[in-house]
Enzyme design. Structure first.
Site, PDB file in Angstrom:
ATOM      1  N   ASP A   1     -47.049  23.366 -15.433  1.00 44.42           N
ATOM      2  CA  ASP A   1     -48.297  22.861 -15.996  1.00 44.42           C
ATOM      3  C   ASP A   1     -48.135  21.507 -16.670  1.00 44.42           C
ATOM      4  OD1 ASP A   1     -46.839  23.896 -18.141  1.00 44.42           O
ATOM      5  OD2 ASP A   1     -48.361  25.360 -18.738  1.00 44.42           O
ATOM      6  N   THR A   2     -47.017  21.289 -17.344  1.00 50.77           N
ATOM      7  CA  THR A   2     -46.820  19.984 -17.988  1.00 50.77           C
ATOM      8  C   THR A   2     -46.619  18.887 -16.958  1.00 50.77           C
ATOM      9  OG1 THR A   2     -45.799  21.112 -19.865  1.00 50.77           O
ATOM     10  CG2 THR A   2     -45.516  18.730 -19.742  1.00 50.77           C
TER      11      THR A   2
END
Length: 492
Positions: A239-240
């Site tokens: 996600d990052t």
């Protein structure tokens, strides 16, 4: 022409299925389905109910199908580290552990002794945290060797769900890089660490680049959801990684802060930085889109506030985040500060109690109201951001004048202004949905609808409003920065 993409975005607190529509160089997002997420306690262990997560995602896909929208692709992103073991007969050999499970504490300590920090860091360039995949797999060798013997593969969470959707098991590089088993120099799994820790080579899946087309949605899932055979794409499965791809930045004088349960703060570099200074500061080199390196520090984030909120709720005081931020704005500034990276805040039984103990030990007033606790947390996080950015600048030689805050934490106007004041840099807040945006737009790149990372970021700038916060300097802030430095160094 409109193009539609489905982003399945999983966080530690919630998951969403989001429909992204790209038209005339602008992107719009629509949340189709949201569901609560969280670890489940089973016989003294913390696990993810991955089957329920899969069912919730399928429900979201059914809701997209009901719209009659012709989607070009879909992709799952998630947090890093955690994984599922599987083989060709069983799609799941056991419920995956949650990264905060205590089983890694002894394996982490032992690995730091032998083969030692220097060997592990030279191979991976990754920040040392007991939650990393490496220490969970070592625990499996010791505690679950029978499962490892029959496993054909391990897949991190988003990659595993992509596998369930299309039947192709691959390790997308941004997610693989969070394991502390990926070598960013060779672009492969670390053969040295696999050997050192007697890990079975057969379970390590092939690694693919961000934006890899995996294959069509399985026919059984087409029948179950009503979707056509859309292409399943490994975007930035971490996600990052997806969020950083969607940072609406230009030039190279900027840093990013992906603000959510964790705070991930750093810069985008063309190559990894693996040296003794980086090791000493415990920074990390994670893979980003188009071969970039996300040079960053993973520090505690709004977990402090999330856990405090849960505690207040158990006591019958239910507050939403907007109310908590309002109470924090009204609270006395700089009354109490904590070092957010203190180990006691990693997984406490009760977060406010942990904050009380820290304040008592450091001879500071103990917070008495939710507003005072929240103010303490937000000011302390902002001050830690400032220290971390200064270290990034020193380690990379880059002059950083801008901080882009993306993710859920960018909604807090108080935290944004505190971050500007504490860092002495202009803060650009937004977009909130950076992870889903990155997920969608990397799909667009994979399908040939966007050509480059710079074009992707131009779409973000043209599509979403960004708030600006200028730093407000004062003598009180200078004194508070010094006070925080003394706390971090162990002063009272």
């Amino acid at each position: 022409m409109e193009k539609h993409y489905i982003a399945c975005d999983l966080g530690a607190e919630s998951g969403r299925v989001i429909l992204g529509t790209l038209r005339d160089g602008r992107l719009t997002l629509e949340e189709i389905h949201r569901f609560a997420n969280g670890a489940t306690k089973i016989q003294n262990s913390l696990r993810w109910n991955i089957i329920r997560i899969f069912d919730e995602l399928k429900q979201g896909l059914r809701m997209v199908a009901d719209r009659g929208v012709a989607a070009s692709g879909m992709s799952v992103d998630s947090w890093g580290v955690d994984y599922v073991l599987l083989n060709d007969r069983q799609p799941m050999l056991g419920l995956p552990y949650q990264y905060r499970d205590a089983r890694t504490e002894p394996t982490y300590a032992a690995a730091l002794e032998n083969p030692g920090r220097e060997t592990i860091f030279a191979e991976t360039g990754i920040q040392f945290m007991a939650i990393n995949t490496l220490y969970h797999l070592i625990a499996d060798v010791k505690e679950n060797s029978d499962l490892l013997q029959i496993a054909d593969q391990f897949l991190n969470i988003a990659d595993y769900l992509n596998f369930l959707f299309c039947g192709v098991g691959r390790a997308e590089v941004s997610l693989a890089s969070t394991t502390q088993l990926y070598n960013p120099t060779t672009g492969q799994w670390s053969a040295e660490l696999i050997r050192q820790f007697a890990l079975p080579e057969k379970i390590f899946p092939p690694i693919v680049a961000s934006g890899t087309r995996l294959g069509p949605l399985l026919s059984e899932l087409c029948d179950e959801t009503g979707l056509p055979a859309v292409e399943v794409i490994a975007t930035c499965s971490h996600d990052t990684g997806a969020a950083v791809a969607a940072v609406p930045a230009e030039g190279d004088d900027w840093a990013y802060l992906s603000s959510g349960t964790w705070s991930l703060i750093g810069v985008e570099l063309p190559d990894p930085r693996i040296n003794n200074d980086v090791l000493a500061e415990n920074f990390t080199n994670e893979a980003g889109l188009n071969g970039t390196t996300r040079f960053l520090k993973n520090i505690v984030g709004l977990w402090l506030l999330q856990e405090s909120r849960r505690s207040w709720s158990r006591q019958g005081q239910t507050l939403d985040y907007a109310e908590i931020n309002q109470l924090a704005e009204q609270a006395e500034p700089f009354r109490s500060l904590i070092n957010p990276d203190d180990p006691r805040f990693m997984s406490p039984a009760d977060m406010p109690t942990a904050i009380d103990s820290y304040c008592q030990e450091t001879n500071q007033p103990i917070p008495e109201t939710p507003g005072q606790y929240a103010r303490c947390i937000l000011e302390s996080l902002a001050l830690l951001y400032g220290r971390t950015l200064d270290t990034v600048q020193r380690l990379t030689g880059r002059q950083i004048s801008k901080l882009h805050i993306v993710g859920g934490g960018s909604q807090s106007t108080l935290l944004n202004q505190l971050a500007a004041n504490a860092t002495g840099r202009t803060v650009y807040a937004g977009p909130v949905e950076a992870t889903a945006i990155g997920n969608v737009l990397i799909q667009a790149m994979a399908m040939g609808d966007l050509e480059s990372l710079s074009e992707l970021r131009r779409v973000v700038r043209d599509s979403f409003s960004i708030a600006t916060y200028e730093p407000e300097s004062s003598e009180l802030w200078e004194q508070t920065r010094q006070r925080f430095t003394e706390l971090v160094r162990g002063g009272k």
